[in-house]
Every structure is written in C-alpha cells, then in structure tokens.
Motif scaffolding. Structure first.
Motif, short mmCIF file in Angstrom:
data_model
loop_
_atom_site.label_atom_id
_atom_site.label_comp_id
_atom_site.label_asym_id
_atom_site.label_seq_id
_atom_site.Cartn_x
_atom_site.Cartn_y
_atom_site.Cartn_z
N GLU A 154 0.83 -1.21 0.00
CA GLU A 154 0.00 0.00 0.00
C GLU A 154 0.86 1.25 0.00
OE1 GLU A 154 -3.11 0.58 -0.44
OE2 GLU A 154 -3.81 -1.49 -0.48
N ARG A 155 0.59 2.09 -0.94
CA ARG A 155 1.15 3.42 -1.12
C ARG A 155 2.65 3.41 -1.31
NH1 ARG A 155 -2.91 7.06 -0.15
NH2 ARG A 155 -1.76 8.24 -1.73
N GLY A 156 3.47 3.41 -0.27
CA GLY A 156 4.89 3.63 -0.48
C GLY A 156 5.14 5.10 -0.78
N LEU A 157 6.13 5.39 -1.59
CA LEU A 157 6.43 6.76 -1.99
C LEU A 157 6.11 6.93 -3.46
CD1 LEU A 157 9.87 7.37 -0.20
CD2 LEU A 157 7.59 8.10 0.56
N SER A 158 5.45 8.04 -3.78
CA SER A 158 5.10 8.31 -5.17
C SER A 158 6.36 8.44 -6.02
CB SER A 158 4.28 9.60 -5.27
OG SER A 158 3.07 9.49 -4.54
N PRO A 159 6.31 7.98 -7.26
CA PRO A 159 7.49 8.07 -8.13
C PRO A 159 7.93 9.51 -8.37
CG PRO A 159 5.85 6.58 -9.05
CD PRO A 159 5.19 7.29 -7.92
N ARG A 160 9.22 9.67 -8.48
CA ARG A 160 9.81 10.93 -8.92
C ARG A 160 10.53 10.66 -10.24
NH1 ARG A 160 8.02 15.64 -6.48
NH2 ARG A 160 7.22 15.01 -4.43
N PHE A 161 10.39 11.60 -11.18
CA PHE A 161 10.99 11.32 -12.48
C PHE A 161 11.51 12.56 -13.20
CE2 PHE A 161 6.35 11.18 -12.54
CZ PHE A 161 6.03 12.22 -13.41
N LEU A 162 11.37 13.74 -12.59
CA LEU A 162 11.88 14.96 -13.20
C LEU A 162 12.47 15.86 -12.11
CD1 LEU A 162 9.06 15.92 -15.73
CD2 LEU A 162 11.42 15.33 -16.32
N PRO A 163 13.43 16.73 -12.48
CA PRO A 163 13.92 17.71 -11.52
C PRO A 163 12.81 18.66 -11.08
CG PRO A 163 15.34 17.60 -13.46
CD PRO A 163 14.10 16.83 -13.79
N ARG A 164 13.04 19.35 -9.96
CA ARG A 164 12.05 20.32 -9.48
C ARG A 164 11.81 21.41 -10.51
NH1 ARG A 164 11.92 25.31 -7.17
NH2 ARG A 164 14.16 25.47 -7.59
N ASP A 165 12.90 21.89 -11.12
CA ASP A 165 12.80 22.93 -12.15
C ASP A 165 13.15 22.30 -13.49
OD1 ASP A 165 12.98 25.14 -13.83
OD2 ASP A 165 13.92 26.41 -12.30
N ILE A 166 12.18 22.19 -14.38
CA ILE A 166 12.42 21.52 -15.66
C ILE A 166 12.56 22.51 -16.81
CG2 ILE A 166 11.25 19.42 -14.92
CD1 ILE A 166 8.80 20.31 -16.53
N GLY A 167 12.63 23.81 -16.49
CA GLY A 167 12.87 24.81 -17.53
C GLY A 167 11.63 25.32 -18.22
N ILE A 168 10.48 24.72 -17.95
CA ILE A 168 9.20 25.21 -18.48
C ILE A 168 8.21 25.22 -17.34
CG2 ILE A 168 9.50 24.53 -20.89
CD1 ILE A 168 7.97 21.98 -20.29
N GLY A 169 7.33 26.21 -17.35
CA GLY A 169 6.33 26.30 -16.30
C GLY A 169 6.93 26.67 -14.95
N LEU A 235 6.13 6.61 -18.47
CA LEU A 235 5.94 7.95 -17.94
C LEU A 235 5.05 8.78 -18.84
CD1 LEU A 235 9.53 8.74 -16.60
CD2 LEU A 235 7.47 8.27 -15.26
N HIS A 236 5.18 8.62 -20.15
CA HIS A 236 4.31 9.35 -21.07
C HIS A 236 2.86 8.95 -20.85
CE1 HIS A 236 2.31 10.34 -24.90
NE2 HIS A 236 3.15 11.37 -24.92
N ASP A 237 2.63 7.65 -20.70
CA ASP A 237 1.27 7.17 -20.45
C ASP A 237 0.76 7.69 -19.10
OD1 ASP A 237 -0.96 5.16 -21.15
OD2 ASP A 237 -0.37 4.54 -19.13
N HIS A 238 1.62 7.66 -18.09
CA HIS A 238 1.24 8.15 -16.76
C HIS A 238 0.86 9.61 -16.81
CE1 HIS A 238 1.45 9.00 -12.46
NE2 HIS A 238 2.33 9.94 -12.72
N LEU A 239 1.68 10.44 -17.45
CA LEU A 239 1.38 11.87 -17.52
C LEU A 239 0.13 12.15 -18.35
CD1 LEU A 239 4.99 13.31 -17.94
CD2 LEU A 239 3.49 13.57 -15.95
N THR A 240 -0.07 11.37 -19.41
CA THR A 240 -1.28 11.54 -20.23
C THR A 240 -2.52 11.25 -19.41
OG1 THR A 240 -0.05 10.91 -22.23
CG2 THR A 240 -2.45 10.78 -22.33
N ARG A 241 -2.48 10.18 -18.61
CA ARG A 241 -3.63 9.86 -17.76
C ARG A 241 -3.81 10.89 -16.66
NH1 ARG A 241 -2.56 5.46 -15.07
NH2 ARG A 241 -0.50 5.01 -15.92
N ASP A 259 0.97 19.50 -21.03
CA ASP A 259 0.80 19.34 -22.48
C ASP A 259 2.16 19.30 -23.19
OD1 ASP A 259 -1.96 19.27 -22.34
OD2 ASP A 259 -2.19 21.44 -22.65
N ALA A 260 3.09 20.12 -22.72
CA ALA A 260 4.43 20.12 -23.33
C ALA A 260 5.16 18.81 -23.05
CB ALA A 260 5.24 21.30 -22.80
N LEU A 261 4.91 18.23 -21.89
CA LEU A 261 5.59 16.98 -21.52
C LEU A 261 5.05 15.77 -22.27
CD1 LEU A 261 5.90 17.50 -17.65
CD2 LEU A 261 7.80 17.32 -19.28
N ILE A 262 3.79 15.85 -22.72
CA ILE A 262 3.21 14.69 -23.40
C ILE A 262 3.12 14.88 -24.92
CG2 ILE A 262 1.94 13.95 -21.37
CD1 ILE A 262 -0.58 15.15 -22.52
#
Length: 293
Positions: A154-169, A235-241, A259-262
């Motif tokens: 159950e739960r655990g830690l949510s995945p991390r996959f990008l830096p805090r600042d990704i240069g957009i947004g 990750l693309h599928d995850h972000l799209t959902r 939108d830029a990420l997907i």
C-alpha cells in the motif's frame, strides 16, 4: 474479424498494466525473496508453501514470479478483470508455469471469502479500493492457513521522475500533481460502497485482524537518467492519464506544462528529455497467522 473499440481499450489497458508491472520488476523480485525468507526460513513455523493467492493480480507478473520462488506451490491469480486474467494465463504459458499458475475471476470485496485458504497471500494496491479496509483485512486474514504469511502493498512513496525545475512552467510541478492526486484519492475513497475512515496504520490493522505483524519493508525501483524507451513510454502514459484525471485540479500553467511533456513531437516531451529518471519505493507490510488457530 471486427475489432470493437471496447476490445482496443481493453488491449491498451492490458498492455499498460503489463508494462507497469515489468517496470517494477526489481521491487517484485526483492519482495518475493523477502517473503520466501520470511515464510520458510523465518521462525520455521511453515515447512512448505503449497498455495498462494495473488489478489489483484493484473497481468500475472507477480503470480509467475511467486511460482518460481515457491516451486512447490499452486499460485492463484485473482482479479476483477477477465482480460487481465487472460494475459496472466498467457504469461504463465510463455514461462512454462501454466501447470501451477491458474486464474480466478472474482468481484471484490464480495468474493473475498470464497477464495479458499493459502499459505501466502499477496495483496498489492487492492485494499485501498475496499470501502471498509479493516473488514477486507479481516477476511484476508481468515484465508491464511496456520503459520501463513500475508503481504500488503500500500502506497509507499510516489514516483519521482523529473527535476524540481524543468525549464518550463513553474518549478515544483510534481509536488503539486501529487497534492492534487491525494485529493482525488480521498474523493475516490469517500465514494466507495461502505466507505469508512480508518487510520492507515497497516501493522496495527493487521494485528486487529488477529495476525502477528512481522515487519514493514520498502524496496526501491531506481532507474537513473538517461532512461530507456520502455520507462519513457510508461511515464508518457502516466502523464497523459494524469492530464485527464487532474485536469480540473491543476491551474492553467501546470496544464500547459503537462501538455508540453506529453507532446510526442516536442523536445520538451518526457519521451526525449535527457533529465528524465525514475525513482519509486514500494512498501510491503507483512504479518503471520498463529501456528495454532
């Protein structure tokens, strides 16, 4: 042969669940090894594991893994989705395990108490879908044979996959997405039939179910950058959902960033970014049934 849209949707979901499971194969391998040691070499309560229930099995990766780690056991892959069970049976055939891995369709929580008994019960990310989580654990505990082991994921830690600042947004997109997802999760829980609030102290809940807690262990899935194609597609599928699921919970700037990420054609896409990685922690809570019940 006519292909219906529902069939295509089922195929897409099935492929996604299988891809997701394979991405977390390192976690499953570590968890299976831990459970083998606990079940058979811990306090020597059990001398053999003859039957395993994989509740919420999906496409069967864990079920087949348990069949390899427990070579004398029958493994029953239990799921609410027949299409997932078809994929689980196909995986068992491919791996030469079809004589020990069988599938069982069940509606949860209605059919929990019809699954028979087992020496090992594995329930991965399924209890939080039950309105009364404690009652669900009580029923699963009754399925354990004397000395048997249960593992709740159950739960655990949510995945991390990008830096805090990704240069957009605005920096911190993932943290805001996680907060929005928590709100959505709370709404999902509240809408479940028979939903009731409980303090999600899993060892304490397992103890209330009449079991002896044996520990909580977390295992990492750590895929550093640059990522291969398969985790990028995940990750693309995850972000799209997430773009669909959280569309009414995020501000317009964050939605534009998503939108830029997907966008598959953009160099901002998660499919191409050199800074994309994947780090997640899966947590299992284990407990044992008393040897004499």
């Amino acid at each position: 042969m006519t292909i219906h849209h529902d069939d295509l949707d089922r195929d897409t979901r099935g492929e996604r669940r299988e891809r997701d499971a394979e991405l977390h194969a390192p976690f499953l391998e570590q968890a299976a090894a831990r459970l083998r040691d606990l079940a058979l070499h811990g306090d020597h309560t059990l001398t053999r594991v003859d039957r395993i229930l994989d509740i919420g099995s999906g496409p069967g990766l864990a079920a087949c893994l348990f069949a390899r780690y427990f070579p004398r056991a029958e493994v029953v892959a239990v799921d609410t989705t027949r299409h997932a069970l078809t994929r689980a049976a196909a995986r068992a055939r491919r791996e030469g395990l079809h004589h020990r891995v069988r599938t069982h369709h069940a509606e949860l929580p209605r059919d929990l108490d019809t699954l028979g008994t087992a020496d090992l019960v594995w329930a991965a990310n399924i209890v939080h879908h039950l309105g009364d989580q404690q009652r669900g654990l009580d029923v699963l505990a009754r399925a354990l044979r004397p000395g048997g082991v249960i593992a709740i994921v159950e739960r655990g830690l949510s995945p991390r996959f990008l830096p805090r600042d990704i240069g957009i947004g605005r920096p911190g997109l993932q943290a805001r997405m996680e907060a929005a997802a928590e709100d959505r999760f709370a709404d999902m829980r509240a809408a479940l039939p028979g939903a009731c609030a409980t303090v999600e102290d899993w060892p304490a809940m397992l103890a209330r179910a009449g079991l002896v807690p044996t520990g909580t262990h977390s295992f990492l899935t750590d895929l550093p950058s640059p990522l291969d194609a398969a985790p990028r597609e995940h990750l693309h599928d995850h972000l799209t959902r997430q773009r669909v699921a959280l569309g009414d919970r995020l501000d317009p700037e964050d939605l534009r960033t998503l939108d830029a990420l997907i966008d598959r054609e953009a160099d901002t896409s998660i499919l191409w970014r050199p800074d994309a990685f994947y780090l997640a922690a899966g947590t299992i809570h284990t407990a044992r049934a008393c040897a004499h019940r």
